[in-house]
Design an enzyme around this catalytic site. Structure first.
Site, PDB file in Angstrom:
ATOM      1  N   ARG A  19      53.556  38.586  10.497  1.00 35.97           N
ATOM      2  CA  ARG A  19      54.152  39.916  10.559  1.00 35.97           C
ATOM      3  C   ARG A  19      55.612  39.868  11.002  1.00 35.97           C
ATOM      4  O   ARG A  19      56.408  40.716  10.638  1.00 35.97           O
ATOM      5  CB  ARG A  19      53.418  40.749  11.617  1.00 35.97           C
ATOM      6  CG  ARG A  19      52.204  41.458  11.177  1.00 35.97           C
ATOM      7  CD  ARG A  19      52.573  42.740  10.477  1.00 35.97           C
ATOM      8  NE  ARG A  19      51.483  43.215   9.661  1.00 35.97           N
ATOM      9  CZ  ARG A  19      50.531  44.041  10.091  1.00 35.97           C
ATOM     10  NH1 ARG A  19      50.564  44.490  11.313  1.00 35.97           N
ATOM     11  NH2 ARG A  19      49.569  44.409   9.279  1.00 35.97           N
ATOM     12  N   GLU A  59      53.859  42.752  16.716  1.00 34.33           N
ATOM     13  CA  GLU A  59      54.378  41.383  16.668  1.00 34.33           C
ATOM     14  C   GLU A  59      55.868  41.356  16.354  1.00 34.33           C
ATOM     15  O   GLU A  59      56.611  40.529  16.890  1.00 34.33           O
ATOM     16  CB  GLU A  59      53.601  40.561  15.630  1.00 34.33           C
ATOM     17  CG  GLU A  59      52.144  40.251  16.019  1.00 34.33           C
ATOM     18  CD  GLU A  59      51.168  41.389  15.772  1.00 34.33           C
ATOM     19  OE1 GLU A  59      51.586  42.426  15.207  1.00 34.33           O
ATOM     20  OE2 GLU A  59      49.989  41.256  16.146  1.00 34.33           O
ATOM     21  N   LYS A  78      34.252  52.869  23.156  1.00 32.43           N
ATOM     22  CA  LYS A  78      34.005  51.552  22.567  1.00 32.43           C
ATOM     23  C   LYS A  78      32.698  50.989  23.116  1.00 32.43           C
ATOM     24  O   LYS A  78      32.391  51.150  24.291  1.00 32.43           O
ATOM     25  CB  LYS A  78      35.170  50.619  22.919  1.00 32.43           C
ATOM     26  CG  LYS A  78      35.397  49.564  21.881  1.00 32.43           C
ATOM     27  CD  LYS A  78      36.771  48.976  21.989  1.00 32.43           C
ATOM     28  CE  LYS A  78      37.056  48.149  20.744  1.00 32.43           C
ATOM     29  NZ  LYS A  78      38.415  47.660  20.692  1.00 32.43           N
TER      30      LYS A  78
HETATM   31  C1  LIG Z   1      48.606  42.506  13.231  1.00 31.16           C
HETATM   32  C2  LIG Z   1      47.396  42.328  14.102  1.00 31.16           C
HETATM   33  N1  LIG Z   1      47.545  42.019  15.401  1.00 31.16           N
HETATM   34  C3  LIG Z   1      46.466  41.857  16.193  1.00 31.16           C
HETATM   35  C4  LIG Z   1      45.211  41.994  15.678  1.00 31.16           C
HETATM   36  C5  LIG Z   1      43.992  41.725  16.556  1.00 31.16           C
HETATM   37  N2  LIG Z   1      43.194  42.941  16.741  1.00 31.16           N
HETATM   38  C6  LIG Z   1      42.097  43.199  16.032  1.00 31.16           C
HETATM   39  S1  LIG Z   1      41.377  44.630  16.443  1.00 31.16           S
HETATM   40  C7  LIG Z   1      42.522  44.932  17.634  1.00 31.16           C
HETATM   41  C8  LIG Z   1      42.438  46.159  18.473  1.00 31.16           C
HETATM   42  C9  LIG Z   1      42.513  47.366  17.647  1.00 31.16           C
HETATM   43  O1  LIG Z   1      42.457  48.472  18.489  1.00 31.16           O
HETATM   44  P1  LIG Z   1      42.248  49.894  17.867  1.00 31.16           P
HETATM   45  O2  LIG Z   1      43.084  50.076  16.665  1.00 31.16           O
HETATM   46  O3  LIG Z   1      42.405  50.907  18.939  1.00 31.16           O
HETATM   47  O4  LIG Z   1      40.753  49.857  17.344  1.00 31.16           O
HETATM   48  P2  LIG Z   1      39.404  49.641  18.202  1.00 31.16           P
HETATM   49  O5  LIG Z   1      39.090  48.191  18.157  1.00 31.16           O
HETATM   50  O6  LIG Z   1      39.675  50.123  19.606  1.00 31.16           O
HETATM   51  O7  LIG Z   1      38.409  50.465  17.510  1.00 31.16           O
HETATM   52  C10 LIG Z   1      43.458  43.903  17.684  1.00 31.16           C
HETATM   53  C11 LIG Z   1      44.586  43.835  18.614  1.00 31.16           C
HETATM   54  C12 LIG Z   1      45.095  42.307  14.309  1.00 31.16           C
HETATM   55  N3  LIG Z   1      43.905  42.439  13.721  1.00 31.16           N
HETATM   56  N4  LIG Z   1      46.193  42.482  13.558  1.00 31.16           N
END
Ligand SMILES: Cc1ncc(C[n+]2csc(CCOP(=O)(O)OP(=O)(O)O)c2C)c(N)n1
Length: 641
Positions: free
Chosen positions: A397, A369, A282
């Protein structure tokens, strides 16, 4: 830039040689850094997925082949390569590009996103539709390791393995969510990586043993059987064999030629789903030598040389999020039964303060969630007092879990809804405008919204001490700057607060709209219009007594909320008036958000658009008074007053 200015669509990219693609990726990365350093955005997440985007658009015949991005926050390279390079600087701003994916923004955005863990279900749906229609395109979903652990993604994996549709899943594994990834799946992915490095190591050791003169061969055979036994236990057997997926990996997710090769291999799998496991970092290339992953995920504008954010000289009050986190620590100090919970948003919700202070009593459950709510319900059954801090939009959710597991059983769970209201730049997927409507219609739960950060502290205590379900909503951003040094105090449940007495019009405001209503009343006073202002505090139970007495004293009532009007706070006031036969003699106007998709942009502008600021409220009050005065018999009404 040698290549990028001539890439106006993926077709242009596909004219290049594989050997040129790494340079294209470098140019895309630099473009993201330059742009985000000026306007901010999901910088780190997007920097980590640059090579993935280049390789996918090279290997797949987009938009005929369908790419489905999970969340869509990491898709800046995809936007750049699909004809949106020159608008990237408008990202997340009003009338500019969305920060996520939208079907109406580009034909390359095959599925809108913003919330996590949806890509596999959507991609599987597309694959099944393709098969039914006898078409022959590829469907490739890109999903992060944390989003893969989300419930929906797991459900989709389950069905994909069963259906055996042709589907490619590119797993972007950076071991990070916004915070470090958590959970058993994350550990499992770690084991796959370890196993494969072990594999390579063993091969090397095996080679070395074999070269031992005389006994080399038997040493090698012994080593191989040990290796196989260990590897069989840890290699991705569960996914491959049990769930019906083929597995290609792992691949260096920053090496475009390797990714191209892996995806070409994946395209050949024609008898079921396949996972390509790419390892990425990242914030790859982010100009800051220090590892600061929280900052990498999303940033404001920053110095492109140092990666450091530009300092603002403004001294701002603490955010609601920070006040929440600190207050939790205070309350947990005295009540050992309180536990805190976040669904993958420790810093976004302030639960990071609790995780630091009470690591044993705070949980990051990952992007889960639904599980979070029922997990809280279980803890409440056993006498703990769980407090789940979840953004209003993400709580959507967990609707059924709130209803079926928490409210129906009347369990002592507190839900702290951060980012309730218009959130601004993140836009339609992230506005928290529905929670009043979706929580208000079911028994047992109490619902409240503080006017400021001091009242928020009182409401936190009130909610936690309330023996059943309780939820409070508060907005994104800074508090109003009031004193928060006094200890939180319990509020009387269902009791509003009259802040100002007037006679011409009554403004009944909920949560974030209380201060703008006070300011509106001050503006009205300057024009000789006297307004009553009520801080409703609770929408459930609503303070019927106060509302009835207000309606008896005012012909004109204005309700104000930062939420969708349908089913919201104003509706609750109307219901109270109707129930008490007071609608006939009262003119009520509900101010809030209309039944339309609220775009992304500066929250101040968006709020003003709906009249949700001091001027808008004052203007509406004046309009209502003017309308009343135009009505036949208005003089009589005035005289009565
Ligand atoms: C239902 C939901 N919960 C929380 C989030 C907040 N959120 C956005 S990106 C993220 C992290 C995603 O991690 P990953 O899938 O590993 O992708 P990366 O950002 O590491 O590329 C979170 C928790 C969201 N977008 N949707």
């Amino acid at each position: 830039m040698r290549f990028l200015q001539d890439i106006n669509s993926p077709a242009d990219l596909r004219k290049l040689r594989v050997d040129d693609l790494q340079e294209v990726a470098d140019e895309v990365r630099q473009f993201i850094i330059d742009t985000c350093s000026r306007v901010g955005g999901h910088t780190g997440a997007s920097l980590g997925a640059v090579e993935l985007a280049v390789a996918m658009h090279y290997v797949f015949d987009t938009p005929n082949d369908r790419l489905v991005w999970d969340v869509g926050h990491q898709a800046y390279a995809h936007k750049i390569l699909t004809g949106r390079r020159d608008q990237l600087h408008t990202i997340k701003q009003m009338d500019g590009l969305s920060g996520f994916l939208r079907r109406d923004e580009s034909q390359y955005d095959t599925f809108g996103a913003g919330h996590a863990s949806t890509s596999l279900s959507a991609a599987l749906g597309m694959a099944v539709a393709r098969d039914r229609k006898g078409e022959n395109f590829h469907v490739c979903a890109l999903i992060g390791d944390s989003s893969l652990a989300g419930g929906m993604a797991m459900e989709a994996l389950n069905q994909a393995g069963h259906l055996k549709s042709r589907l490619i899943v590119l797993l972007n594994d950076n071991e990070m969510s916004i915070a470090p990834a958590v959970g058993a799946l994350s550990r499992y992915l770690g084991r796959i990586k370890e196993a494969q490095s072990y594999h390579h190591l063993k091969e090397e050791i095996g080679g070395a043993l074999e070269s031992v003169p005389g006994i080399g061969g038997s040493l090698r055979r012994a080593a191989k059987s040990v290796k196989d036994a260990i590897a069989a236990a840890v290699l991705p057997g569960a996914l491959v064999n049990e769930l019906g997926f083929k597995y290609i990996g792992y691949v260096d997710g920053h090496n475009v030629p390797m990714l191209v090769r892996a995806l070409e291999e994946a395209k050949k799998v024609d008898d079921g789903p396949v996972i390509v496991h790419a390892l990425t970092t990242k914030g790859k290339g982010f100009p800051n030598p220090e590892k600061n992953y929280y900052a990498y995920h999303a940033t404001g504008p920053f110095d492109p040389e140092t990666g450091l954010p530009y300092k603002s000289n403004k001294v701002a009050p603490p955010t609601y999020t920070e006040v929440f986190g600190r207050t939790m620590c205070e309350l947990m100090e005295t009540d050992k039964n309180i536990v805190a919970l976040t669904a993958a948003m420790p810093d976004g919700t302030g639960v990071d303060y609790v995780l630091a202070k009470f690591p044993e009593r705070a949980f990051d459950v990952g992007i889960a969630e639904q599980h979070a709510m029922t997990f809280c319900a279980g803890m409440a059954c056993e006498g703990l007092k769980p407090v789940a801090a979840i953004y209003s939009t993400f709580l959507q959710r967990a609707f059924d879990q709130v209803i079926h597991d928490v409210c129906l059983q009347n369990l002592n769970v507190t839900i702290a809804m951060d980012r309730a209201g218009i959130v601004g730049a993140d836009g339609p997927t992230h506005h928290g405008l529905l929670d009043i409507a979706y929580l208000r219609g079911y028994p047992n739960i109490i619902l409240m919204a503080p006017k400021d950060e001091a009242e928020m502290r009182d409401m936190m205590l009130t909610a936690i001490e309330y023996p059943g379900p309780a939820a409070l909503r508060y907005p994104r951003g800074n508090g109003v700057g009031v004193d928060i040094t006094h200890a939180p105090e319990k509020l009387e449940i269902g009791k509003a607060e009259i802040l100002r007495e007037g006679s011409d019009v009554a403004i009944i405001a909920y949560g974030s709209m209380v201060y703008p209503s006070i300011q509106a009343a001050e503006r009205l006073a300057a024009e000789n219009i006297s307004a009553t202002v009520v801080n409703a505090r609770f929408v459930k139970p609503i303070d019927a007594e106060t509302i009835i007495s207000i309606a008896k004293r005012h012909q004109i009532i204005l309700t104000v909320e930062e939420a969708y009007l349908a089913g919201g706070f104003g509706s609750a006031v109307m219901e109270t008036l109707e129930k008490n036969g007071l609608l006939e003699n009262t003119t009520v106007h509900r101010m809030g958000v209309a039944d339309e998709i609220v775009t992304h942009g500066d929250p101040k502008i968006l709020l003003a658009h709906y009249g949700l600021n001091a001027d808008g409220i004052a203007d509406r009050a004046k309009e209502m008074l003017a309308e009343r005065d135009k009505r036949p018999g208005a003089h009589r009404l005035k005289a009565v007053k």
